[in-house]
Design a protein around this motif. Structure first.
Motif, PDB file in Angstrom:
ATOM      1  N   PRO A 234       0.818  -1.216   0.000  1.00 37.91           N
ATOM      2  CA  PRO A 234       0.000   0.000   0.000  1.00 37.91           C
ATOM      3  C   PRO A 234       0.854   1.270   0.000  1.00 37.91           C
ATOM      4  CG  PRO A 234      -0.880  -1.576   1.558  1.00 37.91           C
ATOM      5  CD  PRO A 234       0.443  -2.116   1.116  1.00 37.91           C
ATOM      6  N   LYS A 235       0.447   2.245  -0.793  1.00 38.98           N
ATOM      7  CA  LYS A 235       1.172   3.506  -0.922  1.00 38.98           C
ATOM      8  C   LYS A 235       0.503   4.597  -0.084  1.00 38.98           C
ATOM      9  CE  LYS A 235       3.327   1.181  -4.083  1.00 38.98           C
ATOM     10  NZ  LYS A 235       4.504   0.379  -3.665  1.00 38.98           N
ATOM     11  N   VAL A 236       1.308   5.577   0.308  1.00 35.05           N
ATOM     12  CA  VAL A 236       0.797   6.739   1.045  1.00 35.05           C
ATOM     13  C   VAL A 236       1.219   7.992   0.294  1.00 35.05           C
ATOM     14  CG1 VAL A 236       0.694   7.942   3.254  1.00 35.05           C
ATOM     15  CG2 VAL A 236       1.087   5.473   3.217  1.00 35.05           C
ATOM     16  N   THR A 237       0.254   8.845  -0.022  1.00 32.90           N
ATOM     17  CA  THR A 237       0.556  10.088  -0.718  1.00 32.90           C
ATOM     18  C   THR A 237      -0.164  11.248  -0.038  1.00 32.90           C
ATOM     19  OG1 THR A 237      -1.331   9.941  -2.242  1.00 32.90           O
ATOM     20  CG2 THR A 237       0.696   8.838  -2.917  1.00 32.90           C
ATOM     21  N   THR A 238       0.175  12.454  -0.441  1.00 30.33           N
ATOM     22  CA  THR A 238      -0.524  13.645   0.047  1.00 30.33           C
ATOM     23  C   THR A 238      -1.171  14.345  -1.147  1.00 30.33           C
ATOM     24  OG1 THR A 238       1.431  15.047  -0.211  1.00 30.33           O
ATOM     25  CG2 THR A 238       1.113  13.993   1.941  1.00 30.33           C
ATOM     26  N   SER A 239      -2.232  15.088  -0.882  1.00 27.10           N
ATOM     27  CA  SER A 239      -2.874  15.820  -1.979  1.00 27.10           C
ATOM     28  C   SER A 239      -3.577  17.056  -1.437  1.00 27.10           C
ATOM     29  CB  SER A 239      -3.887  14.939  -2.711  1.00 27.10           C
ATOM     30  OG  SER A 239      -5.076  14.829  -1.966  1.00 27.10           O
ATOM     31  N   SER A 240      -3.812  18.001  -2.317  1.00 21.68           N
ATOM     32  CA  SER A 240      -4.585  19.195  -1.999  1.00 21.68           C
ATOM     33  C   SER A 240      -5.601  19.415  -3.116  1.00 21.68           C
ATOM     34  CB  SER A 240      -3.680  20.430  -1.877  1.00 21.68           C
ATOM     35  OG  SER A 240      -4.469  21.616  -1.868  1.00 21.68           O
ATOM     36  N   ALA A 241      -6.879  19.259  -2.772  1.00 24.11           N
ATOM     37  CA  ALA A 241      -7.925  19.528  -3.752  1.00 24.11           C
ATOM     38  C   ALA A 241      -7.976  21.020  -4.071  1.00 24.11           C
ATOM     39  CB  ALA A 241      -9.273  19.054  -3.222  1.00 24.11           C
ATOM     40  N   LEU A 242      -7.498  21.839  -3.122  1.00 27.17           N
ATOM     41  CA  LEU A 242      -7.530  23.297  -3.298  1.00 27.17           C
ATOM     42  C   LEU A 242      -6.548  23.751  -4.376  1.00 27.17           C
ATOM     43  CD1 LEU A 242      -8.752  25.947  -2.115  1.00 27.17           C
ATOM     44  CD2 LEU A 242      -6.767  26.033  -0.584  1.00 27.17           C
ATOM     45  N   THR A 243      -5.304  23.246  -4.311  1.00 29.32           N
ATOM     46  CA  THR A 243      -4.276  23.646  -5.275  1.00 29.32           C
ATOM     47  C   THR A 243      -4.109  22.652  -6.420  1.00 29.32           C
ATOM     48  OG1 THR A 243      -2.480  22.490  -4.119  1.00 29.32           O
ATOM     49  CG2 THR A 243      -3.026  24.732  -3.368  1.00 29.32           C
ATOM     50  N   GLY A 244      -4.613  21.426  -6.227  1.00 26.49           N
ATOM     51  CA  GLY A 244      -4.441  20.383  -7.234  1.00 26.49           C
ATOM     52  C   GLY A 244      -3.172  19.584  -7.062  1.00 26.49           C
ATOM     53  N   ALA A 245      -2.326  19.983  -6.112  1.00 28.71           N
ATOM     54  CA  ALA A 245      -1.061  19.280  -5.884  1.00 28.71           C
ATOM     55  C   ALA A 245      -1.317  17.851  -5.406  1.00 28.71           C
ATOM     56  CB  ALA A 245      -0.222  20.030  -4.851  1.00 28.71           C
ATOM     57  N   GLY A 246      -0.662  16.897  -6.048  1.00 25.50           N
ATOM     58  CA  GLY A 246      -0.755  15.494  -5.633  1.00 25.50           C
ATOM     59  C   GLY A 246      -1.951  14.742  -6.172  1.00 25.50           C
ATOM     60  N   VAL A 247      -2.903  15.451  -6.770  1.00 25.17           N
ATOM     61  CA  VAL A 247      -4.111  14.781  -7.261  1.00 25.17           C
ATOM     62  C   VAL A 247      -3.804  13.848  -8.445  1.00 25.17           C
ATOM     63  CG1 VAL A 247      -6.396  15.122  -8.305  1.00 25.17           C
ATOM     64  CG2 VAL A 247      -5.679  16.541  -6.369  1.00 25.17           C
ATOM     65  N   PRO A 248      -3.066  14.293  -9.477  1.00 25.06           N
ATOM     66  CA  PRO A 248      -2.732  13.373 -10.576  1.00 25.06           C
ATOM     67  C   PRO A 248      -1.942  12.158 -10.103  1.00 25.06           C
ATOM     68  CG  PRO A 248      -2.290  15.642 -11.223  1.00 25.06           C
ATOM     69  CD  PRO A 248      -2.548  15.661  -9.748  1.00 25.06           C
ATOM     70  N   GLU A 249      -1.094  12.377  -9.079  1.00 29.50           N
ATOM     71  CA  GLU A 249      -0.267  11.273  -8.567  1.00 29.50           C
ATOM     72  C   GLU A 249      -1.123  10.170  -7.938  1.00 29.50           C
ATOM     73  OE1 GLU A 249       2.351  14.652  -9.249  1.00 29.50           O
ATOM     74  OE2 GLU A 249       0.389  14.458  -8.297  1.00 29.50           O
ATOM     75  N   VAL A 250      -2.259  10.544  -7.373  1.00 29.56           N
ATOM     76  CA  VAL A 250      -3.153   9.538  -6.792  1.00 29.56           C
ATOM     77  C   VAL A 250      -3.628   8.576  -7.881  1.00 29.56           C
ATOM     78  CG1 VAL A 250      -5.372   9.133  -5.656  1.00 29.56           C
ATOM     79  CG2 VAL A 250      -3.916  11.014  -4.890  1.00 29.56           C
ATOM     80  N   TRP A 251      -4.004   9.126  -9.025  1.00 30.98           N
ATOM     81  CA  TRP A 251      -4.455   8.255 -10.111  1.00 30.98           C
ATOM     82  C   TRP A 251      -3.314   7.419 -10.660  1.00 30.98           C
ATOM     83  CZ3 TRP A 251      -8.631   6.025 -11.099  1.00 30.98           C
ATOM     84  CH2 TRP A 251      -8.811   5.342 -12.314  1.00 30.98           C
ATOM     85  N   GLN A 252      -2.102   7.953 -10.660  1.00 27.82           N
ATOM     86  CA  GLN A 252      -0.950   7.170 -11.101  1.00 27.82           C
ATOM     87  C   GLN A 252      -0.746   5.942 -10.213  1.00 27.82           C
ATOM     88  OE1 GLN A 252       2.374   9.919 -11.281  1.00 27.82           O
ATOM     89  NE2 GLN A 252       1.368  11.198 -12.821  1.00 27.82           N
ATOM     90  N   VAL A 253      -1.004   6.096  -8.914  1.00 26.43           N
ATOM     91  CA  VAL A 253      -0.910   4.963  -7.988  1.00 26.43           C
ATOM     92  C   VAL A 253      -1.944   3.898  -8.362  1.00 26.43           C
ATOM     93  CG1 VAL A 253      -1.265   4.211  -5.597  1.00 26.43           C
ATOM     94  CG2 VAL A 253       0.055   6.283  -6.065  1.00 26.43           C
ATOM     95  N   VAL A 254      -3.168   4.342  -8.660  1.00 21.38           N
ATOM     96  CA  VAL A 254      -4.224   3.401  -9.063  1.00 21.38           C
ATOM     97  C   VAL A 254      -3.803   2.645 -10.323  1.00 21.38           C
ATOM     98  CG1 VAL A 254      -6.634   3.152  -9.796  1.00 21.38           C
ATOM     99  CG2 VAL A 254      -6.043   4.840  -8.032  1.00 21.38           C
ATOM    100  N   GLU A 255      -3.264   3.360 -11.294  1.00 18.84           N
ATOM    101  CA  GLU A 255      -2.851   2.724 -12.548  1.00 18.84           C
ATOM    102  C   GLU A 255      -1.725   1.713 -12.318  1.00 18.84           C
ATOM    103  OE1 GLU A 255      -3.834   5.792 -16.137  1.00 18.84           O
ATOM    104  OE2 GLU A 255      -2.035   6.264 -14.951  1.00 18.84           O
ATOM    105  N   LYS A 256      -0.785   2.052 -11.429  1.00 17.31           N
ATOM    106  CA  LYS A 256       0.301   1.117 -11.115  1.00 17.31           C
ATOM    107  C   LYS A 256      -0.240  -0.142 -10.452  1.00 17.31           C
ATOM    108  CE  LYS A 256       3.956   4.600 -10.644  1.00 17.31           C
ATOM    109  NZ  LYS A 256       4.796   5.359  -9.677  1.00 17.31           N
TER     110      LYS A 256
END
Length: 326
Positions: A234-256
């Motif tokens: 399992p992976k752990v990431t951070t994200s901000s819906a306000l700035t968009g930071a880390g949001v694309p990376e979350v989907w990259q984890v799903v794809e991996k």
């Protein structure tokens, strides 16, 4: 009364991506009327060969984590930047206690709800968790047949709903807040064990550093659990819906994850096991409904309930008596 369509009209409309007929078909699977259920099953049988091509993602999170905001941010990335077609479905077992509706979630996702490639559907209020979970799974199949290649299944309530969602998705995403030292004490071990990824939300402004610390703490906590049958760490990431930071990376984890589990054969095996689970679950629900619908059971149940409540009869004895009537 809404117009009823034929099986062919429903099926052809769904396969053509007609949102109105998709919505009507989902209303059918949510209905408890025997005639609606029979028609719904015919429609599902017709479109079943066109299902199974999406990525199914379960999303849950602690209160205040900003789930709707996160789902909208990730959803807009999928439909906007990646050109995906997304359906968001929700399981709301809490509604049977409060009588409330989760339509508010749809209004909180204004941009996503308005997008032509997104479809948002709340679960019905006032049904048991088992019934809501079943109708959500059937709605998921209808959305897949309609061409949605990503399905988000969101838990709105807490408790058993996470287990129900885990039983119908490929990837399970747990949203958490910073301040992990405190929250770790309150997280159910079972939910942590189910998570394929943990996302620390609201990682912006003064919350950036706490989110970074929380990421390390959750990562350490997850390492305490043995690898599951998927062989995925399992992976752990951070994200901000306000700035968009880390949001694309979350989907990259799903794809991996999808790539990893398709290569080792777990992805398809897991879906097959889920299908079998839903076979037995559907049989169990149907037997329970038919049992309680019997006149003899309905007649004796109030008296036996009172005897059990008063301590005059054991729960086991009352159950045996009821089963003898069935």
């Amino acid at each position: 009364m809404p117009k009823r369509f034929s099986v062919d009209q429903y099926a052809d409309g769904i396969l053509a991506g007609n949102r109105i007929l998709l919505s009507r078909a989902i209303t059918l699977v949510e209905s408890t009327l025997p005639s609606d259920q029979a028609l719904a099953q015919q429609v599902l049988d017709r479109v079943l060969p066109h299902t199974g091509r999406s990525v199914r993602v379960g999303i849950t999170g602690v209160p205040g984590v900003g789930k709707s905001t996160f789902i909208e941010a990730l959803g807009l990335h999928l439909v906007g930047q990646l050109g995906k077609r997304l359906a968001v479905l929700a399981i709301d077992p809490s509604s049977q206690r409060s009588g409330g509706s989760i339509l508010g979630d749809k209004t909180r996702m204004n941009q996503l709800a308005a997008h032509e490639r997104a479809f948002i559907r709340p679960s019905p209020a006032g049904r048991s968790l088992g019934g809501v979970a079943r109708s959500t799974r059937e709605a998921m199949l209808l959305c897949e047949a309609a061409g949605h290649d990503v399905i988000f299944v969101e838990t709105v309530g807490v408790g058993q709903s996470e287990t129900a969602v885990h039983g119908m998705v490929d990837f399970f995403l747990l949203l958490m807040l910073a301040g992990a030292g405190d929250e770790l004490q309150g997280i159910k071990k079972g939910i942590m064990e189910m998570a394929d990824a943990v996302v620390i939300t609201k990682a912006d402004g003064s919350n950036k550093m706490p989110a970074r610390r929380a990421k390390g703490e959750y990562r350490s906590a997850l390492h305490l659990f043995p690898l599951g049958p998927s062989g995925w760490s399992p992976k752990v990431t951070t994200s901000s819906a306000l700035t968009g930071a880390g949001v694309p990376e979350v989907w990259q984890v799903v794809e991996k994850y999808v790539q990893h589990t398709q290569q080792n054969g777990y992805f398809q095996k897991h879906r097959q096991e889920q299908n079998l689970h839903w076979l037995y679950e559907t049989v169990r629900q149907a037997l329970e409904e038919r049992f309680y619908a019997q006149p003899a059971v309905q007649q004796q149940l109030p008296s036996l309930r009172q005897q059990v409540m008063d301590g005059r009869k054991s729960a086991f004895g009352a159950a045996e008596e009821l089963l003898g009537l069935g």
